[in-house]
Design a protein around this motif. Structure first.
Motif, PDB file in Angstrom:
ATOM      1  N   LEU A  83       0.862  -1.179   0.000  1.00 27.83           N
ATOM      2  CA  LEU A  83       0.000   0.000   0.000  1.00 27.83           C
ATOM      3  C   LEU A  83       0.888   1.214   0.000  1.00 27.83           C
ATOM      4  N   VAL A  84       0.427   2.274  -0.650  1.00 31.58           N
ATOM      5  CA  VAL A  84       1.166   3.528  -0.647  1.00 31.58           C
ATOM      6  C   VAL A  84       0.214   4.627  -0.207  1.00 31.58           C
ATOM      7  N   PHE A  85       0.541   5.249   0.907  1.00 32.57           N
ATOM      8  CA  PHE A  85      -0.219   6.383   1.426  1.00 32.57           C
ATOM      9  C   PHE A  85       0.553   7.656   1.126  1.00 32.57           C
ATOM     10  N   SER A  86      -0.139   8.776   1.151  1.00 30.37           N
ATOM     11  CA  SER A  86       0.552  10.060   1.046  1.00 30.37           C
ATOM     12  C   SER A  86       0.269  10.857   2.303  1.00 30.37           C
ATOM     13  N   SER A  87       1.203  11.731   2.642  1.00 27.80           N
ATOM     14  CA  SER A  87       1.089  12.571   3.827  1.00 27.80           C
ATOM     15  C   SER A  87       1.559  13.973   3.483  1.00 27.80           C
ATOM     16  N   ASP A  88       0.955  14.959   4.119  1.00 28.88           N
ATOM     17  CA  ASP A  88       1.407  16.331   3.899  1.00 28.88           C
ATOM     18  C   ASP A  88       2.585  16.678   4.803  1.00 28.88           C
ATOM     19  N   ALA A 119       9.157   3.702   4.406  1.00 29.29           N
ATOM     20  CA  ALA A 119       8.446   2.431   4.316  1.00 29.29           C
ATOM     21  C   ALA A 119       8.481   1.700   5.650  1.00 29.29           C
ATOM     22  N   PHE A 120       7.390   0.987   5.913  1.00 30.91           N
ATOM     23  CA  PHE A 120       7.216   0.177   7.119  1.00 30.91           C
ATOM     24  C   PHE A 120       6.645  -1.168   6.739  1.00 30.91           C
ATOM     25  N   ARG A 121       6.671  -2.098   7.692  1.00 33.89           N
ATOM     26  CA  ARG A 121       5.888  -3.328   7.601  1.00 33.89           C
ATOM     27  C   ARG A 121       4.779  -3.207   8.633  1.00 33.89           C
ATOM     28  N   ASP A 122       3.561  -3.586   8.233  1.00 31.51           N
ATOM     29  CA  ASP A 122       2.489  -3.644   9.217  1.00 31.51           C
ATOM     30  C   ASP A 122       2.699  -4.908  10.057  1.00 31.51           C
ATOM     31  N   PRO A 123       1.928  -5.128  11.111  1.00 32.29           N
ATOM     32  CA  PRO A 123       2.161  -6.301  11.966  1.00 32.29           C
ATOM     33  C   PRO A 123       2.074  -7.647  11.249  1.00 32.29           C
ATOM     34  N   ALA A 124       1.368  -7.690  10.108  1.00 30.64           N
ATOM     35  CA  ALA A 124       1.248  -8.938   9.353  1.00 30.64           C
ATOM     36  C   ALA A 124       2.375  -9.128   8.349  1.00 30.64           C
ATOM     37  N   GLY A 125       3.198  -8.083   8.151  1.00 28.21           N
ATOM     38  CA  GLY A 125       4.303  -8.180   7.210  1.00 28.21           C
ATOM     39  C   GLY A 125       4.067  -7.476   5.883  1.00 28.21           C
ATOM     40  N   THR A 127       4.015  -4.548   3.244  1.00 30.59           N
ATOM     41  CA  THR A 127       4.795  -3.338   3.069  1.00 30.59           C
ATOM     42  C   THR A 127       3.863  -2.142   2.897  1.00 30.59           C
ATOM     43  N   VAL A 128       4.124  -1.098   3.681  1.00 31.19           N
ATOM     44  CA  VAL A 128       3.349   0.130   3.616  1.00 31.19           C
ATOM     45  C   VAL A 128       4.343   1.265   3.376  1.00 31.19           C
ATOM     46  N   ARG A 129       4.190   1.947   2.242  1.00 34.21           N
ATOM     47  CA  ARG A 129       5.024   3.100   1.924  1.00 34.21           C
ATOM     48  C   ARG A 129       4.197   4.353   2.183  1.00 34.21           C
ATOM     49  N   ILE A 130       4.899   5.406   2.581  1.00 33.03           N
ATOM     50  CA  ILE A 130       4.249   6.708   2.793  1.00 33.03           C
ATOM     51  C   ILE A 130       5.092   7.730   2.065  1.00 33.03           C
ATOM     52  N   SER A 131       4.456   8.499   1.188  1.00 29.18           N
ATOM     53  CA  SER A 131       5.189   9.507   0.433  1.00 29.18           C
ATOM     54  C   SER A 131       4.678  10.891   0.788  1.00 29.18           C
ATOM     55  N   GLN A 132       5.547  11.880   0.581  1.00 26.99           N
ATOM     56  CA  GLN A 132       5.180  13.270   0.841  1.00 26.99           C
ATOM     57  C   GLN A 132       4.217  13.718  -0.244  1.00 26.99           C
ATOM     58  N   ALA A 133       3.066  14.213   0.180  1.00 23.16           N
ATOM     59  CA  ALA A 133       2.092  14.723  -0.779  1.00 23.16           C
ATOM     60  C   ALA A 133       2.664  15.953  -1.466  1.00 23.16           C
ATOM     61  N   SER A 134       2.371  16.077  -2.755  1.00 18.24           N
ATOM     62  CA  SER A 134       2.876  17.227  -3.520  1.00 18.24           C
ATOM     63  C   SER A 134       2.062  18.465  -3.224  1.00 18.24           C
TER      64      SER A 134
END
Length: 134
Positions: A83-88, A119-125, A127-134
């Motif tokens: 999963l890829v989330f974005s963050s400000d 990037a992180f791993r959730d408890p189940a393994g 991969t979760v990426r988080i990118s800076q929102a543009s």
């Protein structure tokens, strides 16, 4: 005609452990928590994207025993889609998720193809990426 994504599913080994990550560390809100046949489907969402639900469920939820077993094997290998989330505010998000005890795969960094992410791993393994929102 319009079309939009309404739900996406994340297979997890333990829904309660996953909630601690997705709700408490990432800040998503529980929208529904449905139990049936010994399984749970928990839908989370964000005010930033109303109408989009992220559904957590275990490998056997809604699947045959054989298909659930295969999903469990793929989950254990860590090869399910990321999963890829974005963050400000990537740095603040990274600090919050790291403080939750989540496994860090990559600290915030600028990528050669453009985004700044971590990037992180959730408890189940997963991969979760988080990118800076543009």
């Amino acid at each position: 005609m319009t079309i939009s994504l309404q739900y996406t599913n994340i297979t997890v080994s333990d829904v309660d452990e996953a909630l601690a990550f997705y709700r408490d560390a990432l800040g998503l809100e529980v929208q529904q928590d449905v139990a049936s046949g010994g399984h749970r489907w928990v839908t989370l969402g964000s005010d930033a994207q109303p109408g989009l639900g992220i559904v957590l469920s275990d490998p056997h939820a809604g699947r045959s025993q054989a298909d659930g077993d295969v999903m469990q094997e793929l989950l254990a290998k860590g090869v399910l889609p990321m999963l890829v989330f974005s963050s400000d505010d990537l740095d603040a998000t990274f600090e919050k998720v790291q403080a939750s005890g989540a496994e860090v795969l990559q600290e915030p960094m600028d990528q050669g193809w453009g985004p700044r992410d971590c990037a992180f791993r959730d408890p189940a393994g997963n991969t979760v990426r988080i990118s800076q929102a543009s």
